[in-house]
Design a protein around this motif. Structure first.
Motif, PDB file in Angstrom:
ATOM      1  N   TYR A   1       0.941  -1.242  -0.048  1.00  0.00           N
ATOM      2  CA  TYR A   1      -0.018   0.173   0.064  1.00  0.00           C
ATOM      3  C   TYR A   1       0.951   1.315   0.116  1.00  0.00           C
ATOM      4  N   LEU A   2       0.459   2.279  -0.637  1.00  0.00           N
ATOM      5  CA  LEU A   2       1.147   3.390  -0.463  1.00  0.00           C
ATOM      6  C   LEU A   2       0.049   4.615  -0.372  1.00  0.00           C
ATOM      7  N   SER A   3       0.559   5.806   0.350  1.00  0.00           N
ATOM      8  CA  SER A   3      -0.180   6.813   0.617  1.00  0.00           C
ATOM      9  C   SER A   3      -0.276   7.879  -0.427  1.00  0.00           C
ATOM     10  N   GLU A   4      -1.240   8.704  -0.589  1.00  0.00           N
ATOM     11  CA  GLU A   4      -0.979   9.729  -1.666  1.00  0.00           C
ATOM     12  C   GLU A   4       0.095  10.706  -1.415  1.00  0.00           C
ATOM     13  N   ASN A   5       0.599  11.340  -2.266  1.00  0.00           N
ATOM     14  CA  ASN A   5       1.687  12.106  -1.733  1.00  0.00           C
ATOM     15  C   ASN A   5       1.315  13.552  -1.230  1.00  0.00           C
TER      16      ASN A   5
END
Length: 554
Positions: A262-266
């Protein structure tokens, strides 16, 4: 006849004693080996007491934090003074410093409201009337906003008529949610192909409700509505997120849950859109970030994922190692670390380096066979990289590998020694120091006022062998002639020296300066060993068979 140790090296456990080079050691404990000189470390400096059950250490500025579980903590940058962490509880969290080094913990993300509001008011069907619905979003104390709730019932009212919006659900505890933003539909027009218009409906901002109030009175005219909602696709991180890390050069976080990445929004650490989700073939064990690449180990094949410039998973390159090398860690803190050269973790074959091209290398293969490595309990390994030194600590032994600037490639000139410390966790601070968690306290490595005594023992020093073509005597021990040294010279300020023969200790004395020391009659033997103990640097040691062989130029 003469035996000279002009450079001091470390131990090589996998090599038999007879195969050691002249500079290599049979024992090298608490030795700092740089440039071939035998030196002492400074004692660690005790900084702060920590709870006895602490397993994880984290340093932020002048604050030392210790937690009882295995916690993965990350910082995004000065614009986010908080810490973001997983492992502190069963869900991702943000920790805010409230008073000095005290932390207040909040759940990371803003949950989506699950129940719709209800709208009521004087309905009208006039020319200035319009149909509208309402939604609301949660807003936390940092101004971060959730995705919208389900929409309310539709109501038709005159522009500016008072509408009561009720049923705004109170938020769950722990997120730091302070209120709700209310939005309603408004219909306008936009060009379709330049010749005709089509209706466009958006959710536009109406007002803000501060909890514990759960209702809102809306009499705002269409002309006074605010900006449209832009969080429809926002999502909080999953509860089971682990391996949290920050992506350097970007203001975003990454984490794992099972086999998913998973990645967060920049610039939005609370928002983890599902469009960034990746699924690997194996469950992740560890994940670290170096140069905007995610290094992921599993129970089989390691991966490297480039997250430098993609907006969705369609352009996220995922590289898989050509052959399996599982991560065997049992979940200790620092059981995998990020270095400038890649990620280091514990494998069945040794300490492994995973580089940016998803290639793995066994860093310890020169020093340990796979069988020797398994006896060291590698599943308990903890690592730290500090000033060209790689620290390897298990529940069975502690080592320092001096790579001396080598880019962890062919490891030329690397030296291995043992140390007395067995920290539960190690952390390299932003200013470059190495902090250790041990004995119920946080310590700073090599920062004490006193120096720690070292103990270094040579391999067997033999006489000339039977190989007449050998150009360098004592490169490796051989079956040489029996000999008896009669003089000793050590370049040091003050060091305790012991000379051992096959029959036991033959000479023992504290030596000062470079002046040669005449040895007593010690008999003739096939080999001798030199043992050095002290805190002062030693540059070389000579054993000679005459007094003049230890005099420079004699």
């Amino acid at each position: 006849m003469q035996a000279t140790i002009s450079s001091f090296g470390g131990i090589v456990p996998r090599a038999p004693d007879h195969a050691l080079a002249s500079y290599q050691a049979e024992l090298a404990h608490n030795c700092r080996l740089r440039r071939g000189t035998l030196e002492a470390w400074r004692e660690p400096c005790r900084v702060q007491d920590v709870p006895a059950n602490a397993l994880t250490l984290f340093v932020q500025g002048c604050c030392f934090f210790a937690w009882p579980g295995v916690v993965e903590a990350a910082e995004l940058g000065p614009q986010w003074p908080e810490l973001f962490a997983t492992g502190h509880s069963d869900h991702p969290e943000r920790a805010v410093r409230t008073d000095g080094c005290c932390l207040s913990w909040y759940r990371l993300g803003v949950p989506t409201p699950l129940t719709p509001p209800s709208a009521s008011g004087p309905q009208s069907c006039g020319r200035s009337s319009s149909a509208r619905s309402y939604v609301y979003t949660y807003v936390n104390r940092w101004g971060e906003e959730s995705a919208p709730s389900p929409s309310s019932n539709e109501i038709t009212v005159e522009d500016g008529a008072a509408v009561q919006v009720r049923g705004i659900a109170l938020p769950p505890e722990g997120y730091g949610i302070a209120g709700a933003s209310v939005y309603r539909t408004a219909t306008g027009f936009r060009e379709a192909d330049g010749k005709q218009q089509k209706a466009a409906t958006d959710w536009l901002f109406v007002g803000y409700v501060r909890f514990p109030s759960t209702s809102f009175s809306d009499s705002v005219r269409d002309s006074g509505l605010g900006m449209p909602i832009d969080t429809e696709k926002d999502s909080p991180p999953p509860d089971g997120l682990r391996n949290l890390c920050a992506v350097e050069g970007l203001a975003r976080l990454a984490g794992t849950e099972g086999s998913r990445i998973y990645l967060s929004e920049n610039h939005q650490p609370w928002n983890w859109p599902r469009r960034y989700e990746l699924t690997l073939d194996w469950d992740a064990v560890h994940m670290k970030c170096v140069d905007q690449k995610l290094y992921v180990t599993t129970g089989s094949v390691p991966y490297v994922i480039d997250v430098s410039g993609c907006d969705d998973t369609k352009c996220t390159p995922v590289m898989e190692a050509g052959s399996p090398l599982p991560d065997i860690s049992c979940g200790h803190a620092s059981s995998a670390i990020a270095t400038p050269f890649g990620m280091i973790y514990s494998s069945p074959l040794g300490a492994a380096l995973l580089d940016s091209a998803a290639r793995w290398t066994i860093l310890t293969k020169k020093w340990f066979t796979p069988e020797q490595w398994r006896k060291l309990r590698p599943e308990t390994a903890r690592f730290a990289y500090w000033e060209t030194f790689l620290f390897i600590v298990t529940d069975a032994a502690s080592f320092v590998l001096n790579i001396d600037g080598d880019t962890l490639g062919d490891m030329k000139g690397a030296e291995l020694t043992t140390i007395s410390d067995a920290p539960l966790d190690m952390f390299r601070t932003a200013s470059g120091e190495l902090a250790m968690l041990m004995d119920g306290a946080a310590w700073m490595w090599d920062m004490g006022t006193e120096r720690r005594p070292y103990l270094w023992r040579s391999r067997e020093l033999t006489g000339p062998g039977h190989n007449p073509s050998a150009q360098e005597p004592n490169t490796t021990p051989s079956i040489g002639a029996m000999w008896s040294p009669v003089s000793l010279r050590v370049r040091t300020k003050q060091t305790h020296v012991k000379i051992e023969a096959p029959t036991g200790t033959a000479f023992e004395r504290t030596v000062s300066g470079e002046k040669p020391v005449r040895l007593p009659r010690m008999g003739r033997h096939m080999w001798w060993k030199a043992e050095l103990e002290g805190t002062e640097p030693v540059e070389y040691l000579d054993l000679g068979t005459s007094h003049f062989t230890v005099h420079s130029g004699a």
